[in-house]
Scaffold this active site. Sequence first.
Site, short mmCIF file in Angstrom:
data_model
loop_
_atom_site.label_atom_id
_atom_site.label_comp_id
_atom_site.label_asym_id
_atom_site.label_seq_id
_atom_site.Cartn_x
_atom_site.Cartn_y
_atom_site.Cartn_z
N LEU A 74 34.65 -36.90 -22.92
CA LEU A 74 34.54 -35.49 -23.32
C LEU A 74 33.75 -34.68 -22.30
O LEU A 74 33.66 -33.48 -22.39
CB LEU A 74 33.85 -35.40 -24.67
CG LEU A 74 34.72 -35.78 -25.86
CD1 LEU A 74 33.91 -35.79 -27.13
CD2 LEU A 74 35.88 -34.82 -25.99
N ARG A 75 33.16 -35.39 -21.35
CA ARG A 75 32.30 -34.70 -20.41
C ARG A 75 33.07 -33.63 -19.63
O ARG A 75 32.56 -32.55 -19.37
CB ARG A 75 31.68 -35.70 -19.44
CG ARG A 75 30.40 -35.21 -18.83
CD ARG A 75 30.09 -35.99 -17.60
NE ARG A 75 29.82 -37.39 -17.88
CZ ARG A 75 28.60 -37.89 -17.97
NH1 ARG A 75 27.58 -37.12 -17.80
NH2 ARG A 75 28.41 -39.17 -18.19
N GLY A 76 34.32 -33.96 -19.29
CA GLY A 76 35.14 -33.01 -18.55
C GLY A 76 35.34 -31.73 -19.33
O GLY A 76 35.22 -30.63 -18.81
N THR A 98 32.13 -29.68 -19.42
CA THR A 98 31.84 -29.05 -18.14
C THR A 98 32.78 -27.90 -17.88
O THR A 98 32.36 -26.83 -17.43
CB THR A 98 31.98 -30.07 -17.00
OG1 THR A 98 31.33 -31.25 -17.39
CG2 THR A 98 31.36 -29.55 -15.73
#
Lengths: 335, 548
Positions: A272-274, A277
């Site tokens: 989920l980091r993408g 960001t």
Amino acid sequence: MKHPFPFSAIVGQDEMKQAMILTAIDPSIGGVLVFGERGTGKSTAVRALAGLLPPIRVVKDCPVHCARPEDCPDWAVLDDISTHDIPTPVVDLPLGASEDRVTGALDIEKALSKGEKAFQPGLFAQANRGYLYIDEVNLLEDHIVDLLLDVAQSGENVVEREGLSIRHPARFVLVGSGNPEEGELRPQLLDRFGLSVDVTSPTDIEERVQVIKRRDAYENDHSAFMLRWQAEDAALRDRIVTARQTLADLKTPDAALRVVAELCINLGSDGLRGELTLLKAARAYAAFRDDTVLTRMHIRATAALALLHRLRRDPLDEAGSGARVERIVQETLDA
Amino acid sequence: MTPWERATLALKLLSIDPQRLGGMVVRARVGPARDALLGTMDAIEMPCVRLHPHMGTQVLDGEVDLSATLSGGTLVRQRGLLDRPPSLFILPMAERAEPALSARLGQALDAGHSHALLALDEGSEEGETVPLALQDRTAFHVALDGIAMSDLAPIDLPQDTVALRRLARAVHVPDDILEDMVMLANAVGITSLRAPGFTLNAAQCHAALHGRDVVEQSDVSAAVALIYAHRATKLPDQPEDQTQPPEKPPDAPDDPAQTAQPNDILLDAITAALPPDALVDLSTRGPRRATGSGSGARRTGNRRGRPLPARQGPNANAARVDLIATLRAAIPWQTLRKRADPARNGPIFRQSDLRKKRYDALSDRLLIFTVDASGSAAMSRLAEAKGAVELMLAQAYARRDHVALVSYRGNAAEVLLSPTRSLVQTKRRLAAIPGGGATPLASGLAAAMDLAQTAAQKGLTPTVILLADGRANIARDGSADRALAHADATKLATKIAAARCDALVIDTTNRPEKTLRQLAQHMAAKYIPLPRADAKRVSGAISASLAE
């Protein structure tokens, strides 16, 4: 020491400049990775960034630049707790740095000459609330990378060695630059960078001539050149400060969130980091443009920056993910 | 222009403005030519500082002088070399410079343009060169090998360099000349923008040297010959070499850089300065070796790895001090030393007490794939061998191994890729291996062994992986003599065994070949026959035997 080359005077390389401005607006985006050939102005841009950032207010004696006296780590000796403004720290992590230098270690001088157990802060402490810049990041020794991975994630530096047990905040924006021909970056480290940019040398002759001319003016006619461009830098700094305020009031409609999620699913980016960001970057971009609502246009403009390095990549694939991102962004946003 | 005149001119220009020009790389073994060139360096109005390629970066940046601090009881700092007033750094054996050192030096050259660098490259092999980070930041590159004593002419450097520098910086450069310079850089495939910048400065110096205040065509020709020749990656009329790294977007043909024709006079200047075999060099020049972390790692370093017992060390400054061991060494002496110096508080240390930490690090592995690309292999198994190497590469990536690629066919072997970690490059090279021709097995082994030895000197652990298809039929001297070819191959195999280099022979013939089994025995290598294998099996066999 001469002033660094002004940020606004850098010719072209709009993507790189854009990415750096976005992290200045919202440091929680998590840094920029700039990959490209030699002599494309990677390090010039990072050094110029320092001149662009608004100052921060810190406690005078705090080794980790805390804003309030009560936030300062308990091991710090605070004689003067009044606050003052300092330029945002941009700290260089040199390739050959030792572990002690990076994390901080027992102050050997005090230990041996006075017999005192004291902590000597390292680069992580210096970079707190600022930027940590690693040139040739892909050549960094593995054991330093390990230290970096942990701290960049947790925002806290923990030193447990030589009888010391120290922790202090270490929140910084990681900026790395490197030349991909010299080696790859570990995927774990790649992840820690919020945005990534591939820079290439400009192919337009006019643009290249302009680069040489400005460089020449910077060296030969330094004061006039700085006078001219520092004014533009100041204007840009004001825009960044304004954008920081706008960011708080920026509306994020559910539709925009859905588009971001859809985009990440279609691209198959890891975790989920993408998504997070991309959302932050798009919001920062909207704030920079002084818009009040997040729209598809903002997402489109920042998708490649935030997602390019997060795709599950076949190590043998010829780094052709740029076209893929572009295509899927097109498909998803136009749907 | 003879090589010596070229070197002389470079030195003259450098002496006028060393700070703007960044410096010079001199590729030469120790000899009269190099001595003659270096002998005139005193004329450059900058203090000279000699460096050493294995110097730690702390020497450059300054650090706490531990022994002085201890004996004095107060903090004593050593000034770093980079903090000195603008100086000319002389780096001998520059091809051995560690990545950390070259990166730090490169940063210093970038910042403020106050230092200059003279890198002495004593490399003998093709791949052994000054780190690219430094080559890019120094304007000139002169090679002195092959210059006879009779060629040496005395160098008279310009006398009043300070005045000349002032003149040079004020020399006017017309816009069209500037554009020519930039266009030419583009046309010969120089992507770095530092090169045209250097050319501008060098042309200005050249003009000032000849008493002109406007740059002329001749100034630019001279500068271009000195600065572009060694950086060129292609000739303008050549199609872009597909193995060259810069990725031009597909819409590139429209951009003016491609269609605009560079000035012919300048082009002649640079072509004349190219060494005669430059074209061969251009087409085979691989990406230079990667200098990622660990490629140079000594087996017993003092930075990382498994801890070893601490040692008393003369050079304790560069290492990490093992405090406990140091204390243990000092404590027995305290009573004696206190008696000699009763006024001092706390424990008293002497330099002899210092113990430094040592670590035992595993060195990185280098896999040298030696692929048979001869006609017989091309017919049957070359594709499989390529596939196997690709699968191995994916595993090498996971283990962070370095890889190198050698292929042999026709009458010679070719190092397609010097040791690197860049998989993209490896894959591109691999895909481009042409097949066909005879089987010069001995030459292939020789090339692999050269690579292995160079790598071992740098601290890597090389493993030679030979993918062979059939017996040798071309001797090392290129003659088509089966018996001689066989004898040559056997001789080299024994040499590889004697060098204690790990090896693996994969027999990809349709029926296992007896001579290859014998060859493996001579190499002290594991022999794996793979009749009718597919890529997965080859790769599986390699990893299984490496894991043993």
